[in-house]
Design an enzyme around this catalytic site. Structure first.
Site, PDB file in Angstrom:
ATOM      1  N   LYS A  70      18.530 -50.694  39.827  1.00 60.18           N
ATOM      2  CA  LYS A  70      19.386 -51.053  38.722  1.00 60.18           C
ATOM      3  C   LYS A  70      19.316 -49.898  37.917  1.00 60.18           C
ATOM      4  O   LYS A  70      20.451 -49.471  37.684  1.00 60.18           O
ATOM      5  CB  LYS A  70      19.451 -52.595  38.441  1.00 60.18           C
ATOM      6  CG  LYS A  70      20.140 -52.406  37.232  1.00 60.18           C
ATOM      7  CD  LYS A  70      19.889 -53.914  36.187  1.00 60.18           C
ATOM      8  CE  LYS A  70      18.639 -53.610  35.457  1.00 60.18           C
ATOM      9  NZ  LYS A  70      18.836 -53.608  33.929  1.00 60.18           N
ATOM     10  N   ASN A  71      18.214 -49.647  37.473  1.00 61.28           N
ATOM     11  CA  ASN A  71      18.188 -48.814  36.287  1.00 61.28           C
ATOM     12  C   ASN A  71      18.262 -47.211  36.617  1.00 61.28           C
ATOM     13  O   ASN A  71      18.550 -46.556  35.855  1.00 61.28           O
ATOM     14  CB  ASN A  71      17.003 -48.902  35.290  1.00 61.28           C
ATOM     15  CG  ASN A  71      17.097 -50.300  34.493  1.00 61.28           C
ATOM     16  OD1 ASN A  71      18.122 -50.693  34.557  1.00 61.28           O
ATOM     17  ND2 ASN A  71      16.170 -50.723  34.058  1.00 61.28           N
ATOM     18  N   CYS A  87      20.476 -57.750  21.108  1.00 59.80           N
ATOM     19  CA  CYS A  87      20.201 -58.216  22.307  1.00 59.80           C
ATOM     20  C   CYS A  87      18.936 -59.165  22.243  1.00 59.80           C
ATOM     21  O   CYS A  87      18.260 -58.955  21.214  1.00 59.80           O
ATOM     22  CB  CYS A  87      20.171 -57.383  23.254  1.00 59.80           C
ATOM     23  SG  CYS A  87      18.948 -56.261  23.447  1.00 59.80           S
ATOM     24  N   ARG A 123      17.850 -52.516  19.321  1.00 60.32           N
ATOM     25  CA  ARG A 123      18.239 -51.640  20.295  1.00 60.32           C
ATOM     26  C   ARG A 123      19.300 -50.632  19.808  1.00 60.32           C
ATOM     27  O   ARG A 123      20.514 -50.841  20.466  1.00 60.32           O
ATOM     28  CB  ARG A 123      18.569 -52.190  21.713  1.00 60.32           C
ATOM     29  CG  ARG A 123      17.072 -53.099  22.166  1.00 60.32           C
ATOM     30  CD  ARG A 123      17.446 -53.462  23.532  1.00 60.32           C
ATOM     31  NE  ARG A 123      17.457 -52.343  24.668  1.00 60.32           N
ATOM     32  CZ  ARG A 123      17.836 -52.809  25.773  1.00 60.32           C
ATOM     33  NH1 ARG A 123      18.161 -54.048  26.104  1.00 60.32           N
ATOM     34  NH2 ARG A 123      17.930 -51.866  26.830  1.00 60.32           N
ATOM     35  N   ASP A 132       9.037 -53.232  31.224  1.00 65.00           N
ATOM     36  CA  ASP A 132       9.990 -54.182  32.299  1.00 65.00           C
ATOM     37  C   ASP A 132       9.144 -55.117  33.288  1.00 65.00           C
ATOM     38  O   ASP A 132       9.524 -55.921  33.952  1.00 65.00           O
ATOM     39  CB  ASP A 132      10.949 -53.512  33.060  1.00 65.00           C
ATOM     40  CG  ASP A 132      12.073 -53.118  32.188  1.00 65.00           C
ATOM     41  OD1 ASP A 132      12.241 -53.338  30.997  1.00 65.00           O
ATOM     42  OD2 ASP A 132      12.928 -51.973  32.694  1.00 65.00           O
ATOM     43  N   ARG A 178      21.428 -60.292  36.938  1.00 69.09           N
ATOM     44  CA  ARG A 178      21.840 -59.082  36.136  1.00 69.09           C
ATOM     45  C   ARG A 178      21.172 -57.904  36.903  1.00 69.09           C
ATOM     46  O   ARG A 178      21.545 -56.805  37.152  1.00 69.09           O
ATOM     47  CB  ARG A 178      21.685 -58.680  34.894  1.00 69.09           C
ATOM     48  CG  ARG A 178      22.408 -59.746  33.790  1.00 69.09           C
ATOM     49  CD  ARG A 178      22.043 -59.634  32.279  1.00 69.09           C
ATOM     50  NE  ARG A 178      22.325 -58.172  32.199  1.00 69.09           N
ATOM     51  CZ  ARG A 178      22.526 -57.796  30.906  1.00 69.09           C
ATOM     52  NH1 ARG A 178      21.972 -58.404  29.936  1.00 69.09           N
ATOM     53  NH2 ARG A 178      22.206 -56.367  30.832  1.00 69.09           N
TER      54      ARG A 178
END
Ligand code: EPU
Length: 418
Positions: A22-23, A116, A121, A306, A398
């Protein structure tokens, strides 16, 4: 809102495959804004953040369509160089379009990301970098505007702290800037290198991606290309930890072993053994006993923030006391209160969690708070006695592609419910 219902205590056996990262896919999609030609992207994961980015691209004028097994993106013309509030509020990574939009059309308006779940951030480093490249930055009505009607000019950008999407954003701005740009203290994450690989295929001149100094010689135009996204090292890591708790054995397929080396090193210290098979496969078997180990998150090649939540879940099953320190984000221990409800023994003090193990976890009703915290709860639920219901799994959707189907296929008892 969807929930996961998980019955813990079942062995995981067989092969589980990793999707595209995803990233890596998010910046690579943003990079399609840099050319009028079609860019074909393979192994784009089917997750919610990617759908949000596709919507964002469409809202600025892109056509996103399937093409020969990949996703074809063509941005013949930018109609509105703007990332609206409705999209940015659901995904902070929307700020990745800032650099490419200013580079391509001299203008970008992006809604300021708010706070968030994992901290404030800000994007101040992205903005300071664009200013260095000659963009005028202003703020109005919750939007930041970057304006460079005569184009951007190369410069030396020194990041005060390492920022992953900041590095990617500035790299995309620099490829079309006049002259040389040097990005110092750049992020070294594999996702940055993957973006640089695509940009190079599109005609950009980049040296040093993957190191902390990146040099870019600006070009006047980029062209189309075809690119396959790298495997998701965080999804792979999540399955490695699930395997360390219940693998009998579990094979993770399609993983780049180098990208997960900080994790596998730590897991080895905790007593987990791996077999590295050919074809990018890693086999993991749950050991008789896990040992507690300390860990601090760090930028790549250090231990990924993560993976902190998932590792912490594993430490509840290890013998002894483990200190887990979060150094990247200010508020990334939301999973702790939920794990306590499942019977874990964890003391939280500022940026440090002390996990005392081993504790029996028991199934409970818990709530997902952010993407990786949700992955942590899935892992804890798989190891717990009885049934766990995880609310708000839209967080996990997500960034994890069909996680319940993938885990079910190797023996987990997990189902989605309304
Ligand atoms: N920071 C600033 N100013 C900036 C940018 C960052 O102060 O202008 C701070 C952040 O607040 C944070 C630190 O610098 O404390 C590092 O943030 P970074 O910019 O590196 O994070 P990011 O680029 O917003 C990406 C990933 C995150 C991952 C982090 C760290 C994407 C789309 N997101 O975020 O992934 O945790 O790098 O590795 O690539 C996730 O996938 O769950 C996720 C949160």
């Amino acid at each position: 809102m969807d929930k996961f219902v998980i019955e813990g205590g079942h062995a995981l056996r067989g092969v589980i495959s990793v999707s595209g990262a995803k990233n890596a896919a998010l910046p690579v999609l943003a990079a399609t804004l840099l050319t009028a030609d079609e860019v074909v992207l393979e192994r784009i994961p089917k997750v919610r953040d990617i759908r949000t980015m596709a919507k964002l691209l469409e809202s600025v004028g892109a056509k996103v369509e399937p093409n020969n097994g990949g996703d074809g993106v063509r941005v013949a013309q930018i109609t509105t160089p703007e990332a609206p509030y409705e999209l940015v509020k659901t995904m902070r990574a929307s700020s990745l379009v800032l650099g490419p939009l200013v580079a391509r059309c001299g203008e970008a308006r992006v809604s300021m990301p708010g706070g968030c779940a994992i901290g404030a951030r800000p994007i101040n480093l992205h903005l300071a970098g664009l200013e260095k490249l000659g963009a005028k930055i202003s703020q109005e009505h919750g939007y930041v505007r970057a304006h460079a009607p005569k184009g951007l000019t190369g410069a030396v950008i020194h990041f005060d702290r390492v920022t992953v999407t900041g590095t990617e954003d500035l790299l995309m701005a620099a490829v079309l800037a006049k002259g040389e740009t040097v990005i110092e203290n750049a992020a070294r994450e594999p996702e940055v290198s993957d973006l640089a690989d695509l940009l190079t295929k599109m005609g950009a001149q980049i040296e040093g991606a993957g190191s902390s100094t990146i040099r870019v010689q600006g070009v006047t135009e980029l062209h189309g290309a075809t690119h396959a996204i790298i495997p998701d090292r965080i999804e792979a890591g999540t399955f490695l930890i699930a395997g360390a708790l219940a693998g009998d054995p579990l094979t993770i397929a399609g993983v780049n072993a180098e990208h997960v080396a900080a994790l596998t090193d730590k897991m080895r210290q905790a007593g987990v053994e791996f077999s590295f098979l050919e074809d990018d496969r890693i086999e993991v078997q749950a050991p008789e006993k896990l040992r507690a180990v300390d860990l601090a998150t760090k930028e790549y090649p250090g231990f990924a923030t993560d993976m902190q939540a998932q590792f912490l879940a594993m430490m509840t099953q290890a013998e002894g006391e483990s200190e887990i320190t979060e150094t990247i984000f200010e508020n990334r221990f939301m999973h702790v209160s939920e794990l306590l409800r499942m019977g874990a023994d964890i003391a939280l003090e500022g940026h440090r969690a002390t996990v005392r193990g081993r504790t029996e976890l028991s199934g409970a009703r818990v709530m997902a708070s952010d993407l990786r915290a949700s992955a942590c709860l899935v892992i804890a639920a798989l190891a717990a006695q009885g049934e766990t219901v995880i609310d708000r799994v839209y967080h996990i959707d997500r960034g994890y592609e069909r996680i319940e189907e993938k885990l079910s296929s190797v023996g987990a008892k997990i189902r989605r419910a309304q």
